[in-house]
Design an enzyme around this catalytic site. Sequence first.
Site, short mmCIF file in Angstrom:
data_model
loop_
_atom_site.label_atom_id
_atom_site.label_comp_id
_atom_site.label_asym_id
_atom_site.label_seq_id
_atom_site.Cartn_x
_atom_site.Cartn_y
_atom_site.Cartn_z
N TYR A 1 0.84 -1.20 0.00
CA TYR A 1 0.00 0.00 0.00
C TYR A 1 0.88 1.26 0.00
CZ TYR A 1 -3.77 3.12 1.71
OH TYR A 1 -4.70 4.14 1.89
N THR B 1 -4.97 11.27 7.94
CA THR B 1 -4.62 10.25 8.93
C THR B 1 -5.69 9.15 8.86
OG1 THR B 1 -5.61 11.82 10.45
CG2 THR B 1 -3.25 11.57 10.59
N TRP C 1 -7.66 -6.71 18.91
CA TRP C 1 -6.38 -7.23 18.43
C TRP C 1 -5.23 -6.32 18.85
CZ3 TRP C 1 -8.77 -8.28 12.96
CH2 TRP C 1 -9.55 -9.44 13.03
N ASP D 1 0.36 -5.16 16.40
CA ASP D 1 -0.05 -3.78 16.70
C ASP D 1 0.09 -2.90 15.45
OD1 ASP D 1 -0.82 -3.77 19.34
OD2 ASP D 1 1.17 -3.28 20.11
P1 NAP Z 1 -13.31 2.87 0.19
O1 NAP Z 1 -14.44 3.18 1.08
O2 NAP Z 1 -12.73 1.50 0.23
O3 NAP Z 1 -13.73 3.21 -1.31
C1 NAP Z 1 -12.89 2.88 -2.37
C2 NAP Z 1 -13.47 3.49 -3.62
O4 NAP Z 1 -12.59 3.15 -4.72
C3 NAP Z 1 -14.87 2.96 -3.97
O5 NAP Z 1 -15.63 4.02 -4.50
C4 NAP Z 1 -14.56 1.92 -5.06
O6 NAP Z 1 -15.63 1.74 -5.98
C5 NAP Z 1 -13.39 2.59 -5.78
N1 NAP Z 1 -12.61 1.62 -6.52
C6 NAP Z 1 -11.90 0.56 -6.05
N2 NAP Z 1 -11.36 -0.14 -7.08
C7 NAP Z 1 -11.74 0.50 -8.22
C8 NAP Z 1 -11.53 0.25 -9.60
N3 NAP Z 1 -10.80 -0.80 -10.04
N4 NAP Z 1 -12.07 1.09 -10.49
C9 NAP Z 1 -12.81 2.14 -10.09
N5 NAP Z 1 -13.04 2.45 -8.80
C10 NAP Z 1 -12.53 1.62 -7.87
O7 NAP Z 1 -12.09 3.89 0.45
P2 NAP Z 1 -12.05 5.21 1.34
O8 NAP Z 1 -11.81 4.77 2.76
O9 NAP Z 1 -13.18 6.10 1.01
O10 NAP Z 1 -10.68 5.86 0.87
C11 NAP Z 1 -10.63 6.93 -0.05
C12 NAP Z 1 -9.17 7.34 -0.27
O11 NAP Z 1 -8.60 7.76 0.98
C13 NAP Z 1 -8.27 6.22 -0.78
O12 NAP Z 1 -7.40 6.72 -1.75
C14 NAP Z 1 -7.51 5.77 0.46
O13 NAP Z 1 -6.26 5.20 0.12
C15 NAP Z 1 -7.36 7.08 1.20
N6 NAP Z 1 -7.18 6.94 2.65
C16 NAP Z 1 -8.05 6.19 3.38
C17 NAP Z 1 -7.85 6.08 4.75
C18 NAP Z 1 -8.82 5.30 5.63
O14 NAP Z 1 -8.60 5.25 6.86
N7 NAP Z 1 -9.88 4.71 5.09
C19 NAP Z 1 -6.79 6.76 5.38
C20 NAP Z 1 -5.95 7.54 4.59
C21 NAP Z 1 -6.15 7.63 3.21
P3 NAP Z 1 -16.76 0.61 -5.71
O15 NAP Z 1 -17.60 1.12 -4.57
O16 NAP Z 1 -17.52 0.53 -6.99
O17 NAP Z 1 -16.03 -0.64 -5.35
P1 GDP Z 2 -3.35 1.03 10.83
O1 GDP Z 2 -3.74 2.32 11.48
O2 GDP Z 2 -2.86 1.20 9.44
O3 GDP Z 2 -2.40 0.25 11.68
O4 GDP Z 2 -4.65 0.14 10.62
P2 GDP Z 2 -5.85 -0.41 11.52
O5 GDP Z 2 -6.90 0.63 11.65
O6 GDP Z 2 -6.24 -1.69 10.88
O7 GDP Z 2 -5.27 -0.79 12.96
C1 GDP Z 2 -4.97 0.16 13.96
C2 GDP Z 2 -4.65 -0.53 15.29
O8 GDP Z 2 -5.83 -1.11 15.84
C3 GDP Z 2 -3.61 -1.65 15.23
O9 GDP Z 2 -2.76 -1.51 16.34
C4 GDP Z 2 -4.45 -2.92 15.37
O10 GDP Z 2 -3.73 -3.98 15.99
C5 GDP Z 2 -5.54 -2.42 16.33
N1 GDP Z 2 -6.79 -3.22 16.33
C6 GDP Z 2 -7.42 -3.68 17.45
N2 GDP Z 2 -8.52 -4.38 17.11
C7 GDP Z 2 -8.61 -4.32 15.77
C8 GDP Z 2 -9.57 -4.84 14.83
O11 GDP Z 2 -10.55 -5.48 15.19
N3 GDP Z 2 -9.35 -4.56 13.50
C9 GDP Z 2 -8.26 -3.83 13.10
N4 GDP Z 2 -8.11 -3.58 11.79
N5 GDP Z 2 -7.34 -3.34 13.96
C10 GDP Z 2 -7.51 -3.59 15.28
#
Ligand code: NAP
Ligand code: GDP
Length: 326
Positions: free
Chosen positions: A148, A176, A213, A282
Site C-alpha cells: 500500500y 490520517t 487485536w 499492533d
Molecule cells: P473505500 O471506502 O474503500 O472506497 C474505495 C473506492 O474506490 C470505492 O468508490 C470503489 O468503488 C473505488 N474503486 C476501487 N477499485 C476500483 C476500480 N478498479 N475502479 C474504479 N473504482 C474503484 O475507500 P475510502 O476509505 O473512502 O478511501 C478513499 C481514499 O482515501 C483512498 O485513496 C484511500 O487510500 C485514502 N485513505 C483512506 C484512509 C482510511 O482510513 N480509510 C486513510 C488515509 C487515506 P466501488 O464502490 O464501486 O467498489
Molecule cells: P493502521 O492504522 O494502518 O495500523 O490500521 P488499523 O486501523 O487496521 O489498525 C490500527 C490498530 O488497531 C492496530 O494496532 C491494530 O492492531 C488495532 N486493532 C485492534 N482491534 C482491531 C480490529 O478489530 N481490527 C483492526 N483492523 N485493527 C484492530
Amino acid sequence: MTLHTAAAIMEEKMKILVTGGSGMVGYALQKVVKEKKRPNEEWIFISSKDADLREMHETRAIFEKYMPTHVIHLAAIVGGVFKNMKHTCDILLTNQRINLNVYQVCKEIKVKKLVSCLSTCVFPDKITYPITESMLHDGPPHPSNFGYSFAKRSIDAMNKCYRRQYGCPFVSVIPTSIYGPNDIFSVEDAHVIPGLINKVRMCKSVNTPLVVWGTGKPLRQFIFSYDLAKLVMWAIREYDEEENIFLSVDEEDEISIRELVQIIVEEYGFKGEVVFDDTKTDGQYKKTVSTAKLRKYLPDFKFTPIREGIRETIQWFEENYDIARI
Ligand code: NAP
Ligand code: GDP
C-alpha cells in the site's frame, strides 16, 4: 441579483470528477457537496460500476465522457493493517494500475487540478515526531503496509514528475486514519474503528467477550470522514503547492487504541468483557503528524470530537446494517 451571486457567476466554471465516489470518503463528500456546493461548480461522482480504472480504455472513456476541469482521485483498494498484510502484492499492483491510468488521462485531457489522496501510514516507520510532509521518502515504511505504501508514495513521485516535466498542476493531501458512515465494516479486513463497531454489535447480540487485536497501546489521530470531506473540498478549490499537506486532527487529539475501545464500548452500550489479544500485531506504534501547515491555512477549522463521530458512525451502521459493506 445580489453582489455575491454575481461574483459567483463570474467565477470560472469547475467540473469536478470524483473517483472512488461510492466509498467512505466519496459518500461524505457527496453529503458535504449537497450543503456547500458553489454555483460555479458541477460535481460528478463515479464508482467501479462506471469504469474499472485498472483498465486504460475504461478510464479514458469515462474521463472523455465528462471532460472534468478538476479531479479528486479517491479510488483505491483500501483496508486495515490485517488486509494490508494479507494482500500486499494485489494492493500494490491494483492501486498502481489505477493511479497510472488516472494520471495519464488527467494529463491528456489537461485537467486544471488533480487532488490525490495519500495516507499517513505510508510514512517511514523509524522517524522523528511529529512527522512533517517532507519526510515521506526518508526511510522504509512499516512492513505491515509495504505494498500500500509504495503505491501511495509513487503518487507523490508522479505529482512531482508530471509537474516538473509537463507543468501539470497535480497535488496530494494526506489524511490520517479516517472513519465514518459507509466505511467497510468487515471484521477481518476493515480498519480498527469499523472492525470493532461490527465486532461489538456481534458480541452484544450473542453475549461474548470483545476481543481487541494487539496490545491497545498504539496511538492514532482519527479524522471523521465528514471533516475530511470539507478539507478535501477546500483543497480542490484552494490548495496548489507541489508539496503535500496533512489533513488531520491536531497532535493533542491523538488517542490510544485502548482509549478508542472504551469510547466505542460506551457509545454502543456494551457491558461485556473486553480482552486484548497481544498475539496479533499492533502494526505501526504511532505516526503522529504535525498540523502546522494545515493550521497556517485554516487556523479556525473545527474537528468533530471523536465521541460524536463514533456515535454518528454507530448510528449509521445500525440504520444501514442491511446495505453496509461487511
Ligand atoms: P473505500 O471506502 O474503500 O472506497 C474505495 C473506492 O474506490 C470505492 O468508490 C470503489 O468503488 C473505488 N474503486 C476501487 N477499485 C476500483 C476500480 N478498479 N475502479 C474504479 N473504482 C474503484 O475507500 P475510502 O476509505 O473512502 O478511501 C478513499 C481514499 O482515501 C483512498 O485513496 C484511500 O487510500 C485514502 N485513505 C483512506 C484512509 C482510511 O482510513 N480509510 C486513510 C488515509 C487515506 P466501488 O464502490 O464501486 O467498489
Ligand atoms: P493502521 O492504522 O494502518 O495500523 O490500521 P488499523 O486501523 O487496521 O489498525 C490500527 C490498530 O488497531 C492496530 O494496532 C491494530 O492492531 C488495532 N486493532 C485492534 N482491534 C482491531 C480490529 O478489530 N481490527 C483492526 N483492523 N485493527 C484492530
